[in-house]
Design a protein around this motif. Structure first.
Motif, PDB file in Angstrom:
ATOM      1  N   ASP A  57       0.776  -1.128   0.053  1.00 55.61           N
ATOM      2  CA  ASP A  57       0.010   0.020  -0.009  1.00 55.61           C
ATOM      3  C   ASP A  57       0.872   1.293  -0.118  1.00 55.61           C
ATOM      4  O   ASP A  57       0.442   2.195   0.109  1.00 55.61           O
ATOM      5  CB  ASP A  57      -1.068   0.072   1.324  1.00 55.61           C
ATOM      6  CG  ASP A  57      -1.934  -1.095   1.121  1.00 55.61           C
ATOM      7  OD1 ASP A  57      -2.339  -1.334   0.079  1.00 55.61           O
ATOM      8  OD2 ASP A  57      -2.762  -1.160   2.171  1.00 55.61           O
ATOM      9  N   MET A  58       2.044   1.246   0.190  1.00 57.18           N
ATOM     10  CA  MET A  58       2.950   2.262  -0.107  1.00 57.18           C
ATOM     11  C   MET A  58       3.314   2.965  -1.247  1.00 57.18           C
ATOM     12  O   MET A  58       3.030   2.462  -2.579  1.00 57.18           O
ATOM     13  CB  MET A  58       4.534   1.916   0.549  1.00 57.18           C
ATOM     14  CG  MET A  58       4.614   1.196   1.799  1.00 57.18           C
ATOM     15  SD  MET A  58       4.356   2.548   3.052  1.00 57.18           S
ATOM     16  CE  MET A  58       5.589   3.442   2.932  1.00 57.18           C
ATOM     17  N   THR A  59       3.625   4.044  -1.261  1.00 56.04           N
ATOM     18  CA  THR A  59       3.743   4.944  -2.365  1.00 56.04           C
ATOM     19  C   THR A  59       4.988   5.699  -2.098  1.00 56.04           C
ATOM     20  O   THR A  59       5.598   6.016  -1.015  1.00 56.04           O
ATOM     21  CB  THR A  59       2.671   5.969  -2.883  1.00 56.04           C
ATOM     22  OG1 THR A  59       2.488   6.845  -1.533  1.00 56.04           O
ATOM     23  CG2 THR A  59       1.276   5.227  -3.177  1.00 56.04           C
ATOM     24  N   PRO A  60       5.901   6.102  -3.068  1.00 60.74           N
ATOM     25  CA  PRO A  60       7.155   6.817  -3.165  1.00 60.74           C
ATOM     26  C   PRO A  60       6.959   8.021  -2.308  1.00 60.74           C
ATOM     27  O   PRO A  60       6.035   8.629  -2.514  1.00 60.74           O
ATOM     28  CB  PRO A  60       7.681   6.849  -4.679  1.00 60.74           C
ATOM     29  CG  PRO A  60       6.938   5.720  -5.399  1.00 60.74           C
ATOM     30  CD  PRO A  60       5.480   5.701  -4.825  1.00 60.74           C
ATOM     31  N   GLY A  61       7.852   8.343  -1.371  1.00 60.35           N
ATOM     32  CA  GLY A  61       8.108   9.629  -0.616  1.00 60.35           C
ATOM     33  C   GLY A  61       7.189   9.475   0.535  1.00 60.35           C
ATOM     34  O   GLY A  61       7.342  10.415   1.253  1.00 60.35           O
ATOM     35  N   ASN A  62       6.656   8.266   0.996  1.00 57.03           N
ATOM     36  CA  ASN A  62       5.954   8.011   2.128  1.00 57.03           C
ATOM     37  C   ASN A  62       6.646   7.153   3.227  1.00 57.03           C
ATOM     38  O   ASN A  62       7.820   6.288   2.604  1.00 57.03           O
ATOM     39  CB  ASN A  62       4.586   7.649   1.993  1.00 57.03           C
ATOM     40  CG  ASN A  62       3.620   8.775   1.521  1.00 57.03           C
ATOM     41  OD1 ASN A  62       3.896   9.867   1.885  1.00 57.03           O
ATOM     42  ND2 ASN A  62       2.866   8.349   0.621  1.00 57.03           N
ATOM     43  N   SER A  63       6.218   7.088   4.536  1.00 55.91           N
ATOM     44  CA  SER A  63       6.876   5.989   5.214  1.00 55.91           C
ATOM     45  C   SER A  63       5.484   5.483   6.070  1.00 55.91           C
ATOM     46  O   SER A  63       4.559   6.064   6.026  1.00 55.91           O
ATOM     47  CB  SER A  63       7.931   6.567   6.140  1.00 55.91           C
ATOM     48  OG  SER A  63       7.341   7.676   6.817  1.00 55.91           O
ATOM     49  N   ALA A  64       5.965   4.141   6.664  1.00 55.93           N
ATOM     50  CA  ALA A  64       4.932   3.705   7.539  1.00 55.93           C
ATOM     51  C   ALA A  64       5.637   3.107   8.709  1.00 55.93           C
ATOM     52  O   ALA A  64       6.599   2.845   8.625  1.00 55.93           O
ATOM     53  CB  ALA A  64       4.215   2.649   6.614  1.00 55.93           C
ATOM     54  N   LEU A  65       4.698   3.042   9.705  1.00 59.13           N
ATOM     55  CA  LEU A  65       4.987   2.414  11.067  1.00 59.13           C
ATOM     56  C   LEU A  65       4.160   1.353  11.220  1.00 59.13           C
ATOM     57  O   LEU A  65       2.825   1.316  11.390  1.00 59.13           O
ATOM     58  CB  LEU A  65       5.148   3.428  12.149  1.00 59.13           C
ATOM     59  CG  LEU A  65       5.302   2.991  13.542  1.00 59.13           C
ATOM     60  CD1 LEU A  65       6.416   3.996  14.125  1.00 59.13           C
ATOM     61  CD2 LEU A  65       4.194   2.710  14.500  1.00 59.13           C
ATOM     62  N   VAL A  66       4.665   0.006  11.744  1.00 58.50           N
ATOM     63  CA  VAL A  66       3.582  -0.843  11.896  1.00 58.50           C
ATOM     64  C   VAL A  66       4.286  -1.409  13.488  1.00 58.50           C
ATOM     65  O   VAL A  66       5.059  -1.375  13.779  1.00 58.50           O
ATOM     66  CB  VAL A  66       3.967  -2.270  11.179  1.00 58.50           C
ATOM     67  CG1 VAL A  66       3.107  -3.463  11.685  1.00 58.50           C
ATOM     68  CG2 VAL A  66       3.994  -2.002  10.029  1.00 58.50           C
ATOM     69  N   LEU A  67       3.014  -1.287  14.338  1.00 60.17           N
ATOM     70  CA  LEU A  67       3.401  -1.353  15.776  1.00 60.17           C
ATOM     71  C   LEU A  67       2.661  -2.315  16.460  1.00 60.17           C
ATOM     72  O   LEU A  67       1.276  -2.418  16.159  1.00 60.17           O
ATOM     73  CB  LEU A  67       2.704   0.119  16.172  1.00 60.17           C
ATOM     74  CG  LEU A  67       2.657   0.151  17.824  1.00 60.17           C
ATOM     75  CD1 LEU A  67       4.121   0.421  18.350  1.00 60.17           C
ATOM     76  CD2 LEU A  67       1.836   1.685  18.253  1.00 60.17           C
ATOM     77  N   LEU A  68       3.290  -3.191  17.105  1.00 55.38           N
ATOM     78  CA  LEU A  68       2.735  -4.188  18.008  1.00 55.38           C
ATOM     79  C   LEU A  68       2.794  -3.635  19.380  1.00 55.38           C
ATOM     80  O   LEU A  68       3.795  -3.351  20.210  1.00 55.38           O
ATOM     81  CB  LEU A  68       3.239  -5.564  17.822  1.00 55.38           C
ATOM     82  CG  LEU A  68       2.632  -6.678  18.780  1.00 55.38           C
ATOM     83  CD1 LEU A  68       1.290  -7.105  18.445  1.00 55.38           C
ATOM     84  CD2 LEU A  68       3.792  -7.805  18.849  1.00 55.38           C
ATOM     85  N   SER A  69       1.338  -3.492  20.214  1.00 53.99           N
ATOM     86  CA  SER A  69       1.388  -2.797  21.358  1.00 53.99           C
ATOM     87  C   SER A  69       0.338  -3.196  22.260  1.00 53.99           C
ATOM     88  O   SER A  69      -0.582  -3.981  21.858  1.00 53.99           O
ATOM     89  CB  SER A  69       1.499  -1.130  21.210  1.00 53.99           C
ATOM     90  OG  SER A  69       0.215  -1.023  20.508  1.00 53.99           O
ATOM     91  N   THR A  70       0.460  -2.931  23.419  1.00 50.50           N
ATOM     92  CA  THR A  70      -0.643  -3.231  24.493  1.00 50.50           C
ATOM     93  C   THR A  70      -0.822  -2.033  25.320  1.00 50.50           C
ATOM     94  O   THR A  70       0.111  -1.066  25.399  1.00 50.50           O
ATOM     95  CB  THR A  70      -0.328  -4.478  25.321  1.00 50.50           C
ATOM     96  OG1 THR A  70       0.904  -4.326  26.171  1.00 50.50           O
ATOM     97  CG2 THR A  70      -0.250  -5.748  24.545  1.00 50.50           C
ATOM     98  N   ASP A  71      -1.899  -1.940  26.273  1.00 56.30           N
ATOM     99  CA  ASP A  71      -2.050  -0.923  26.980  1.00 56.30           C
ATOM    100  C   ASP A  71      -1.948   0.435  26.778  1.00 56.30           C
ATOM    101  O   ASP A  71      -1.141   1.201  27.507  1.00 56.30           O
ATOM    102  CB  ASP A  71      -1.134  -1.367  28.459  1.00 56.30           C
ATOM    103  CG  ASP A  71      -1.280  -2.642  29.080  1.00 56.30           C
ATOM    104  OD1 ASP A  71      -2.424  -3.029  29.105  1.00 56.30           O
ATOM    105  OD2 ASP A  71      -0.145  -3.584  29.363  1.00 56.30           O
ATOM    106  N   ALA A  72      -2.273   0.611  25.582  1.00 57.56           N
ATOM    107  CA  ALA A  72      -2.196   2.009  25.140  1.00 57.56           C
ATOM    108  C   ALA A  72      -3.377   3.064  25.736  1.00 57.56           C
ATOM    109  O   ALA A  72      -4.417   2.686  25.516  1.00 57.56           O
ATOM    110  CB  ALA A  72      -2.296   2.117  23.594  1.00 57.56           C
ATOM    111  N   GLU A  73      -2.970   4.164  26.259  1.00 59.69           N
ATOM    112  CA  GLU A  73      -3.775   5.334  26.689  1.00 59.69           C
ATOM    113  C   GLU A  73      -4.087   5.996  25.460  1.00 59.69           C
ATOM    114  O   GLU A  73      -3.505   7.002  24.953  1.00 59.69           O
ATOM    115  CB  GLU A  73      -3.087   6.168  27.632  1.00 59.69           C
ATOM    116  CG  GLU A  73      -2.700   5.405  28.766  1.00 59.69           C
ATOM    117  CD  GLU A  73      -3.943   5.345  29.869  1.00 59.69           C
ATOM    118  OE1 GLU A  73      -4.750   5.744  29.626  1.00 59.69           O
ATOM    119  OE2 GLU A  73      -3.923   4.242  30.702  1.00 59.69           O
TER     120      GLU A  73
END
Length: 143
Positions: free
Chosen positions: A83-99
């Protein structure tokens, strides 16, 4: 645990988000289990992936994989890359207990879009609303 993927304008937007997440984790507002950053510089033929970005994520991910096979799934990273396009970035996050509300405030003013998650549709809509993205496929960082 939940896995979310966020798109940012520019190739450094995801890196800035990692720093912000480390600060929030230090205040016990989120438990970051693993992080992957995907960048697609304009000069590159394809997106570049950097997995286990935080030291904590790398150690936790290695231990977790040994015992419970927890960690960011390769299929999630592959989907985000697609799903990416040139000039962008993405973060994939695995997390718990988010406020969520506090984290949303910490990211206020940063153009980011929820791309994918393993959350229910209702949870995704609540997350998009908290982060100022309208529910649906198009957010402010699309394109």
């Amino acid at each position: 645990m939940s896995t979310t993927a966020w798109r940012f304008r520019g190739t450094e937007g995801a890196d800035d988000a990692v720093l912000r997440l480390k600060q929030l984790a230090g205040k016990d507002l989120i438990d970051v289990r693993d992080v992957a950053v995907i960048r697609w510089p304009h000069y590159a033929a394809a997106p570049q992936v950097q997995e286990h970005v935080t030291d904590e994520g790398s150690k936790a991910s290695s231990l977790a994989k040994k015992f419970s096979k927890a960690g960011i799934e390769g299929s999630m990273i592959d989907s985000v890359k697609g799903d990416m396009t040139p000039g962008n970035s993405a973060l994939v996050l695995l997390s718990t207990d988010a406020e969520i509300d506090t984290i949303a405030k910490a990211f206020e003013g940063h153009a980011m879009e929820l791309m994918r998650s393993d959350l229910s549709v209702k949870q995704e809509d609540l997350l998009r609303t908290a982060f100022g993205n309208p529910p649906g496929p198009e957010g402010p960082a699309a394109g």
